[in-house]
Design an enzyme around this catalytic site. Sequence first.
Site, PDB file in Angstrom:
ATOM      1  N   GLU A 165      10.551  -4.770   4.469  1.00 54.34           N
ATOM      2  CA  GLU A 165      10.631  -6.183   4.081  1.00 54.34           C
ATOM      3  C   GLU A 165      10.309  -6.357   2.600  1.00 54.34           C
ATOM      4  O   GLU A 165      11.005  -7.073   1.866  1.00 54.34           O
ATOM      5  CB  GLU A 165       9.623  -7.024   4.886  1.00 54.34           C
ATOM      6  CG  GLU A 165       9.891  -7.094   6.371  1.00 54.34           C
ATOM      7  CD  GLU A 165       9.156  -6.024   7.158  1.00 54.34           C
ATOM      8  OE1 GLU A 165       8.995  -4.891   6.638  1.00 54.34           O
ATOM      9  OE2 GLU A 165       8.760  -6.309   8.290  1.00 54.34           O
TER      10      GLU A 165
ATOM     11  N   HIS B  76      -5.425 -32.689  18.485  1.00 52.34           N
ATOM     12  CA  HIS B  76      -4.290 -33.450  19.019  1.00 52.34           C
ATOM     13  C   HIS B  76      -3.209 -32.520  19.530  1.00 52.34           C
ATOM     14  O   HIS B  76      -2.052 -32.903  19.640  1.00 52.34           O
ATOM     15  CB  HIS B  76      -3.753 -34.390  17.938  1.00 52.34           C
ATOM     16  CG  HIS B  76      -4.778 -35.402  17.517  1.00 52.34           C
ATOM     17  ND1 HIS B  76      -4.931 -36.614  18.148  1.00 52.34           N
ATOM     18  CD2 HIS B  76      -5.753 -35.338  16.579  1.00 52.34           C
ATOM     19  CE1 HIS B  76      -5.929 -37.272  17.593  1.00 52.34           C
ATOM     20  NE2 HIS B  76      -6.460 -36.521  16.636  1.00 52.34           N
TER      21      HIS B  76
ATOM     22  N   LYS C  66       9.479  -0.925  14.295  1.00 54.22           N
ATOM     23  CA  LYS C  66      10.076  -0.561  13.000  1.00 54.22           C
ATOM     24  C   LYS C  66      11.146   0.507  13.208  1.00 54.22           C
ATOM     25  O   LYS C  66      12.243   0.426  12.649  1.00 54.22           O
ATOM     26  CB  LYS C  66       9.011   0.008  12.053  1.00 54.22           C
ATOM     27  CG  LYS C  66       7.999  -0.985  11.520  1.00 54.22           C
ATOM     28  CD  LYS C  66       7.112  -0.275  10.487  1.00 54.22           C
ATOM     29  CE  LYS C  66       5.872  -1.058  10.156  1.00 54.22           C
ATOM     30  NZ  LYS C  66       4.922  -0.339   9.315  1.00 54.22           N
TER      31      LYS C  66
ATOM     32  N   GLY D 217      -4.931  -1.730   4.883  1.00 50.76           N
ATOM     33  CA  GLY D 217      -4.102  -2.846   4.410  1.00 50.76           C
ATOM     34  C   GLY D 217      -4.725  -4.200   4.698  1.00 50.76           C
ATOM     35  O   GLY D 217      -4.802  -5.074   3.829  1.00 50.76           O
ATOM     36  N   ARG D 218      -5.213  -4.387   5.915  1.00 54.83           N
ATOM     37  CA  ARG D 218      -5.755  -5.711   6.278  1.00 54.83           C
ATOM     38  C   ARG D 218      -7.178  -5.938   5.762  1.00 54.83           C
ATOM     39  O   ARG D 218      -7.773  -6.975   6.018  1.00 54.83           O
ATOM     40  CB  ARG D 218      -5.677  -5.898   7.792  1.00 54.83           C
ATOM     41  CG  ARG D 218      -6.304  -4.794   8.623  1.00 54.83           C
ATOM     42  CD  ARG D 218      -5.899  -4.901  10.087  1.00 54.83           C
ATOM     43  NE  ARG D 218      -6.341  -3.763  10.879  1.00 54.83           N
ATOM     44  CZ  ARG D 218      -5.685  -2.614  11.006  1.00 54.83           C
ATOM     45  NH1 ARG D 218      -4.544  -2.444  10.367  1.00 54.83           N
ATOM     46  NH2 ARG D 218      -6.150  -1.634  11.754  1.00 54.83           N
TER      47      ARG D 218
ATOM     48  N   GLU E 213      -4.653  -6.626  14.819  1.00 49.71           N
ATOM     49  CA  GLU E 213      -4.113  -5.315  14.425  1.00 49.71           C
ATOM     50  C   GLU E 213      -5.228  -4.266  14.466  1.00 49.71           C
ATOM     51  O   GLU E 213      -4.972  -3.085  14.612  1.00 49.71           O
ATOM     52  CB  GLU E 213      -3.482  -5.388  13.018  1.00 49.71           C
ATOM     53  CG  GLU E 213      -2.484  -4.268  12.749  1.00 49.71           C
ATOM     54  CD  GLU E 213      -1.764  -4.378  11.399  1.00 49.71           C
ATOM     55  OE1 GLU E 213      -2.398  -4.095  10.361  1.00 49.71           O
ATOM     56  OE2 GLU E 213      -0.572  -4.722  11.391  1.00 49.71           O
TER      57      GLU E 213
ATOM     58  N   LYS F 275       0.842  -1.200   0.000  1.00 49.44           N
ATOM     59  CA  LYS F 275       0.000   0.000   0.000  1.00 49.44           C
ATOM     60  C   LYS F 275       0.881   1.255   0.000  1.00 49.44           C
ATOM     61  O   LYS F 275       0.700   2.151  -0.798  1.00 49.44           O
ATOM     62  CB  LYS F 275      -0.920  -0.037   1.219  1.00 49.44           C
ATOM     63  CG  LYS F 275      -1.825   1.173   1.323  1.00 49.44           C
ATOM     64  CD  LYS F 275      -2.799   1.041   2.485  1.00 49.44           C
ATOM     65  CE  LYS F 275      -3.509   2.371   2.704  1.00 49.44           C
ATOM     66  NZ  LYS F 275      -4.463   2.327   3.792  1.00 49.44           N
TER      67      LYS F 275
HETATM   68  O1  LIG Z   1       1.107  -2.734   2.249  1.00 55.75           O
HETATM   69  P1  LIG Z   1       2.215  -2.129   3.019  1.00 55.75           P
HETATM   70  O2  LIG Z   1       2.180  -0.635   2.998  1.00 55.75           O
HETATM   71  O3  LIG Z   1       3.538  -2.655   2.544  1.00 55.75           O
HETATM   72  O4  LIG Z   1       2.048  -2.528   4.525  1.00 55.75           O
HETATM   73  C1  LIG Z   1       2.090  -3.858   4.927  1.00 55.75           C
HETATM   74  C2  LIG Z   1       1.513  -4.044   6.302  1.00 55.75           C
HETATM   75  O5  LIG Z   1       2.251  -3.300   7.242  1.00 55.75           O
HETATM   76  C3  LIG Z   1       1.400  -2.782   8.248  1.00 55.75           C
HETATM   77  O6  LIG Z   1       1.331  -1.424   8.099  1.00 55.75           O
HETATM   78  C4  LIG Z   1       1.864  -3.135   9.625  1.00 55.75           C
HETATM   79  O7  LIG Z   1       3.234  -3.042   9.754  1.00 55.75           O
HETATM   80  C5  LIG Z   1       0.061  -3.450   7.973  1.00 55.75           C
HETATM   81  O8  LIG Z   1      -0.998  -2.742   8.464  1.00 55.75           O
HETATM   82  C6  LIG Z   1       0.109  -3.588   6.497  1.00 55.75           C
HETATM   83  O9  LIG Z   1      -0.854  -4.502   6.060  1.00 55.75           O
END
Ligand SMILES: O=P(O)(O)OC[C@H]1O[C@](O)(CO)[C@@H](O)[C@@H]1O
Length: 549
Positions: free
Chosen positions: A212, A383, A511, A266-267, A352, A206
């Site tokens: 990452e 189990h 972060k 995002g979620r 979240e 987003k």
């Molecule tokens: O889509 P982006 O901006 O890479 O963010 C990834 C994820 O990181 C977050 O901001 C949390 O670190 C989430 O809410 C989001 O889904």
Amino acid sequence: MSRLDHATAWEALKSHYTEVRDLHMRDLFAADPERFRRFSLSVGDLMLDYSKNRITEETRNLLVTLAEERGVPEMRAAMFSGAPINSTEHRAVLHVALRNRAGRVIEVDGEDVTPLVNAELAKVRAFAEKVRDGSWTGATGKPVRDVVNIGIGGSDLGPAMVTQALKPYGKSGLKVHFVSNVDASHLVETLKGLDPETTLFLVASKTFTTQETLTNATTARQWLTAALGEAAVANHFAAMSTNAEAVGAFGIDTANMFRFWDWVGGRYSLWSAIGLPIAIAIGPDNFDALLAGAEDMDRHFHEAPLAENMPVILALLGVWYTNFFGSGAHAVLPYDQYLARLPAYLQQADMESNGKTTCRDGKPALWATGPVLFGEPGTNGQHSFYQLLHQGSHLIPCDFIAPAQSHNPRGDHHAILLANVLAQGEALMRGKTAAEAEAELEAASLPASQVEALVPHKVFPGNRPSNTLIMPRLTPRTLGMLIALYEHKIFVQGVIWGINSFDQWGVELGKQLAKRILPALKDDASPAAGHDASTAGLIAAVKALRAGK
Ligand SMILES: O=P(O)(O)OC[C@H]1O[C@](O)(CO)[C@@H](O)[C@@H]1O
């Protein structure tokens, strides 16, 4: 908004709780043959049985009154109308606009977003079709055989979960992979055996600033260009983002960018361009059916009275256990291997969203909020942690989810699976009394001394709540309904607890600190100063180990 614990219905629920907490569900079922009918409801193909809860009709009435008092209908209307209910980020919350196939006008800052959504969806459909029919080719003219989605959190979990859930709708010869962890092993293992000439990367972010994702995308690009040269990037990379500038700066042609908007959390974004890997995996028509299922649930949530509203009921039951019984966890237990990633997906969606203790007005929440969510698919959990569900010291409400028909009918497998899911709900509710345990042991002809010693271990208290969601079959449409059900449940709980479910400030501190630690790990000249003794000691120890000392 006034305090939750000052609500009239809260006080009424507190005193009602003292009357209900010692009732056993066994007795409630024995007293009312209509209990299943009274406490179950359906939306389309999805049926919810919530009769195995520690509630009476009075409980439901009081909880519904609490929802009214807390302004659930008003907030629901505000969300559907595009009001900026994400107050800390001054944004609308409009995942419902992404599956607004009825074409309702939904305005954000005076602009109808429906045409924007439809235009982007058309682009997603067209691109997915091209990849699927082989007309989108790599730099050397070969069709795509492997799609690698690079994203994390909401840019990974939703598409990964849905793609796995709808695997029976996949296309042979075309595989969709997901890389999220910044641990290079995730990317390296995924790329093993893949051919750069037939691999397409989708960079999903987003913000397009996520460390990452950009790290993984950079390494993926090196892998590609080492084989095919820099010019190949245009055919092998596409992006899904709200940030065209950053996509361009990364070197992805914005002609290959699918966009969405800051009013999509995002979620909550799998329904947007972030769903591109889903559309590629299952085809645009099935993606459309997923949206249609979610829209079915949106309509129900928007229109049904609170007492007959599935997401509202699930939310209120959660509030009942969290705030009155003091339960801090919730298990989601899908009896379908294809839904293996549903608990992981819901961990982000729920935790979240509602893992917060500051209210919308900036004041602390003086009541418990979102629970710890966990789960495992099918009988695996039985189990493992079900021991604790049945006899442990914590009360953990469970959601069982079970499609009645399997995509893979083989012998008795599915009947066995279904018998187990139904048995678990029954066992949690009924339990086993000391007299029943004793009778069983005596029937096994154990000596009296052993019977006496074993009985306390064989007793199950029961009275442990569960919901059961059943559907004919796991299809794009029923899955869309199921996901939207949980989205709206989370929303209602956030409203009742008085928190903003749509920001995530709690992920920022880690972060920030990681950015400070990174130079100290990489560079001997950067001291570990400024950290506490533990963190500084760990930095030194990790550095020494990295250097092989
Ligand atoms: O889509 P982006 O901006 O890479 O963010 C990834 C994820 O990181 C977050 O901001 C949390 O670190 C989430 O809410 C989001 O889904």
